[in-house]
Design an enzyme around this catalytic site. Structure first.
Site, mmCIF file in Angstrom:
data_model
loop_
_atom_site.group_PDB
_atom_site.id
_atom_site.type_symbol
_atom_site.label_atom_id
_atom_site.label_comp_id
_atom_site.label_asym_id
_atom_site.label_seq_id
_atom_site.Cartn_x
_atom_site.Cartn_y
_atom_site.Cartn_z
ATOM 1 N N GLN A 45 5.419 -0.357 3.149
ATOM 2 C CA GLN A 45 4.194 -0.295 3.937
ATOM 3 C C GLN A 45 3.323 0.822 3.379
ATOM 4 O O GLN A 45 3.798 1.942 3.175
ATOM 5 C CB GLN A 45 4.532 -0.007 5.404
ATOM 6 C CG GLN A 45 3.330 0.152 6.308
ATOM 7 C CD GLN A 45 2.569 -1.142 6.519
ATOM 8 O OE1 GLN A 45 3.182 -2.189 6.695
ATOM 9 N NE2 GLN A 45 1.246 -1.074 6.484
ATOM 10 N N SER A 105 -1.581 6.997 1.601
ATOM 11 C CA SER A 105 -1.614 5.860 0.682
ATOM 12 C C SER A 105 -0.939 6.214 -0.638
ATOM 13 O O SER A 105 -1.023 7.345 -1.124
ATOM 14 C CB SER A 105 -3.068 5.445 0.436
ATOM 15 O OG SER A 105 -3.119 4.299 -0.381
ATOM 16 N N GLY A 106 -0.265 5.213 -1.209
ATOM 17 C CA GLY A 106 0.404 5.423 -2.487
ATOM 18 C C GLY A 106 1.562 6.387 -2.417
ATOM 19 O O GLY A 106 1.961 6.973 -3.426
ATOM 20 N N ARG A 107 2.104 6.553 -1.242
ATOM 21 C CA ARG A 107 3.227 7.465 -0.998
ATOM 22 C C ARG A 107 2.850 8.937 -1.201
ATOM 23 O O ARG A 107 3.731 9.792 -1.319
ATOM 24 C CB ARG A 107 4.442 7.104 -1.881
ATOM 25 C CG ARG A 107 5.129 5.794 -1.492
ATOM 26 C CD ARG A 107 5.705 5.903 -0.073
ATOM 27 N NE ARG A 107 6.492 4.747 0.316
ATOM 28 C CZ ARG A 107 6.049 3.733 1.038
ATOM 29 N NH1 ARG A 107 4.783 3.720 1.435
ATOM 30 N NH2 ARG A 107 6.828 2.741 1.377
ATOM 31 N N LEU A 108 1.563 9.256 -1.238
ATOM 32 C CA LEU A 108 1.127 10.653 -1.297
ATOM 33 C C LEU A 108 0.928 11.155 0.139
ATOM 34 O O LEU A 108 -0.190 11.385 0.606
ATOM 35 C CB LEU A 108 -0.153 10.789 -2.122
ATOM 36 C CG LEU A 108 -0.006 10.516 -3.620
ATOM 37 C CD1 LEU A 108 -1.329 10.709 -4.344
ATOM 38 C CD2 LEU A 108 1.071 11.434 -4.225
#
Length: 215
Positions: A11, A191-194
């Site tokens: 997700q 977002s983007g695992r950041l």
């Protein structure tokens, strides 16, 4: 579900961001802010938290318990002192709490040392609970092996009759704990695992130092 399907479960988080300038200087006030936002957003059981404990030699275990109060002193919950978590805490008081509010893409991690609450607080809270829950605390030998569910049901009915017209006494093996925090982390999905990770660390003079961690 096969392995590939599991690997592809993910997700992307886009609900919000969190920066050092956004947070309160006091982590308990920041917790209070997020906790109220969780309530206002109708998060299901926002006070449900994972409690992680460990044996004296470091073997961990975890389970869900319910937060029943918090202040600058710490975070409170109640349970059976003879349960697995109670036995582990008697040998190793270091523990951690984790809140995960999926709909808000937020986590809060809390690490610290746990102490028993004074008996008067446990008595007061015990008698504020529904009577069935009070009786259940007597009925259940929590974490111990039992022969069947029927044993519990029979004992429950017996005590319901016994205390039908009288107060249920708090059992000696049941009461409260308070986790006194030394580290509190606020995690906001990104977002983007950041992800954003803002951590409060208690310093030697009992003040709080705020730092950012890489996701």
């Amino acid at each position: 579900m096969d392995q590939k399907e599991i690997e592809n479960l993910r997700q992307d988080y886009t609900a919000a961001a969190l920066s050092e300038k956004d947070v309160d200087a006091n982590p308990v006030r920041q917790f209070d802010k997020w906790f109220n936002e969780a309530i206002n957003n109708k998060v299901l059981e926002p006070n449900a938290m994972t409690l992680a404990t460990a044996t004296a030699d470091g073997r961990p275990s975890a389970r869900i318990v319910l937060l029943k109060g918090f202040s600058d002193d710490g975070f409170k919950f109640y349970t059976n002192y003879l349960s697995r978590k109670g036995r582990e805490l008697s040998k190793n008081p270091n523990a951690a709490l984790l809140f995960f509010w999926c709909d808000m893409e937020r986590q809060i991690r809390i690490e610290g040392v746990i102490e028993k609450l004074d008996k008067k607080y446990s008595e007061k809270y015990f008698h504020s609970r529904p009577k069935a829950s009070q009786i259940g605390a007597i009925v259940s030998p929590q974490s111990q092996e039992i022969e069947s569910r029927e044993i519990l049901d029979a004992r429950m009915k017996e005590l319901e009759q016994q205390y039908a017209d009288s107060e249920v006494p708090k059992p000696a093996h049941w009461g409260g704990y308070i986790l006194k925090p030394r580290l509190i982390e606020f995690w906001q999905g990104g977002s983007g695992r950041l992800h954003d990770r803002i951590v409060y660390k208690k310093t030697d003079n009992k003040n709080w130092k705020i730092v950012r961690l890489a996701p």
